[in-house]
Write an enzyme that holds these catalytic residues in place. Sequence first.
Site, PDB file in Angstrom:
ATOM      1  N   SER A 145      56.167  67.786 -36.944  1.00  0.00           N
ATOM      2  CA  SER A 145      56.889  68.166 -35.728  1.00  0.00           C
ATOM      3  C   SER A 145      55.986  67.905 -34.540  1.00  0.00           C
ATOM      4  O   SER A 145      54.754  67.953 -34.663  1.00  0.00           O
ATOM      5  CB  SER A 145      57.272  69.645 -35.781  1.00  0.00           C
ATOM      6  OG  SER A 145      57.766  70.089 -34.527  1.00  0.00           O
ATOM      7  N   TYR A 159      54.391  78.042 -37.061  1.00  0.00           N
ATOM      8  CA  TYR A 159      55.030  76.762 -37.377  1.00  0.00           C
ATOM      9  C   TYR A 159      54.130  75.604 -36.953  1.00  0.00           C
ATOM     10  O   TYR A 159      53.940  74.632 -37.695  1.00  0.00           O
ATOM     11  CB  TYR A 159      56.373  76.692 -36.655  1.00  0.00           C
ATOM     12  CG  TYR A 159      57.200  75.468 -36.962  1.00  0.00           C
ATOM     13  CD1 TYR A 159      57.929  75.374 -38.141  1.00  0.00           C
ATOM     14  CD2 TYR A 159      57.275  74.411 -36.061  1.00  0.00           C
ATOM     15  CE1 TYR A 159      58.698  74.260 -38.421  1.00  0.00           C
ATOM     16  CE2 TYR A 159      58.039  73.290 -36.327  1.00  0.00           C
ATOM     17  CZ  TYR A 159      58.753  73.221 -37.510  1.00  0.00           C
ATOM     18  OH  TYR A 159      59.518  72.112 -37.779  1.00  0.00           O
ATOM     19  N   LYS A 163      52.570  72.507 -39.257  1.00  0.00           N
ATOM     20  CA  LYS A 163      52.938  71.113 -39.017  1.00  0.00           C
ATOM     21  C   LYS A 163      51.734  70.262 -38.647  1.00  0.00           C
ATOM     22  O   LYS A 163      51.716  69.048 -38.908  1.00  0.00           O
ATOM     23  CB  LYS A 163      54.024  71.040 -37.940  1.00  0.00           C
ATOM     24  CG  LYS A 163      55.366  71.597 -38.420  1.00  0.00           C
ATOM     25  CD  LYS A 163      55.858  70.889 -39.679  1.00  0.00           C
ATOM     26  CE  LYS A 163      57.194  71.389 -40.177  1.00  0.00           C
ATOM     27  NZ  LYS A 163      57.663  70.666 -41.378  1.00  0.00           N
TER      28      LYS A 163
END
Length: 294
Positions: A145, A159, A163
């Site tokens: 991402s 997150y 990533k």
Amino acid sequence: MRPAAGQTAVVTGAASGIGLAMARRFAAEGLNVVLADVEEGALDKAATELREEGAQVLARTVDVGDRACVLALADAAYETFGAVHVLCNNAGVGSGAEGRMWEHEPNDWKWAFEVNVWGVFHGIQAFVPRMIAGGEPGHVVNTSSGDGGIAPLPTASVYAVTKAAVVTMTESLYAHLKASHARVGASVLFPGPHMLRTGLWESHRNRPERYAKERPRRTPYRSLEKWEAAMRDAGHEVEFTPVEEVAAHVLDGIRADRFWMLPQSEHSDRQIRARSQSMLDRANPSYLESFILD
């Protein structure tokens, strides 16, 4: 490699969103598709739709954080189709963490790492040795991402950290495959360039009991629709990239043996330059300033 009819693609997180779009695109090219997802109802629906469209489909309910489950998926894929040529480690979750990092619950980090990082690693270990041994051209695509893969969005730090790990894991995988003279390539995918309408916003619906929240949330989970409405109320129009466009980018990237599956974006390019320049200058990360001032 050149994805072609009769080959087989495995996609995790395949019941909806980017995963389903990739599976549909591979099926349209004549590939057999192996769908893996933790959400059984949505997986059954996706598999039925693809079969109705003429695809050869194997669907398995899989928790990618469970190594045995992923190894069983590989066994089933090879038993059914004889070979795997494309592996898309795409399953991912948002952690649901609130507040500053020192306020996070450890379970938020454990769950996100189990799916977003360990899930990719399990996929690599379950499939890549067999792909290499098969001797045919193949390709591995790991979904990262812009959040973390390029620069972190501190308000979604868990997150972002996972990533970022996916990028480094894929770089290392690429180097290991080249050193082994394997006929298998590797790419890291940055879906975009804009926002995506996916189930990531509602990851909590599939959160396992072993990583349950230890205390009630201070605020309700925000859906994509609520977030979009809040942005609009604040005078910001949000652009969205169709998941079908992401799937097309993946197929083109595999054909071109392109490691960085990173769509053109002025915003991403600015982030990359700012972060790189900060490192070269040994300067503090001013590219995070807008978040620091919040």
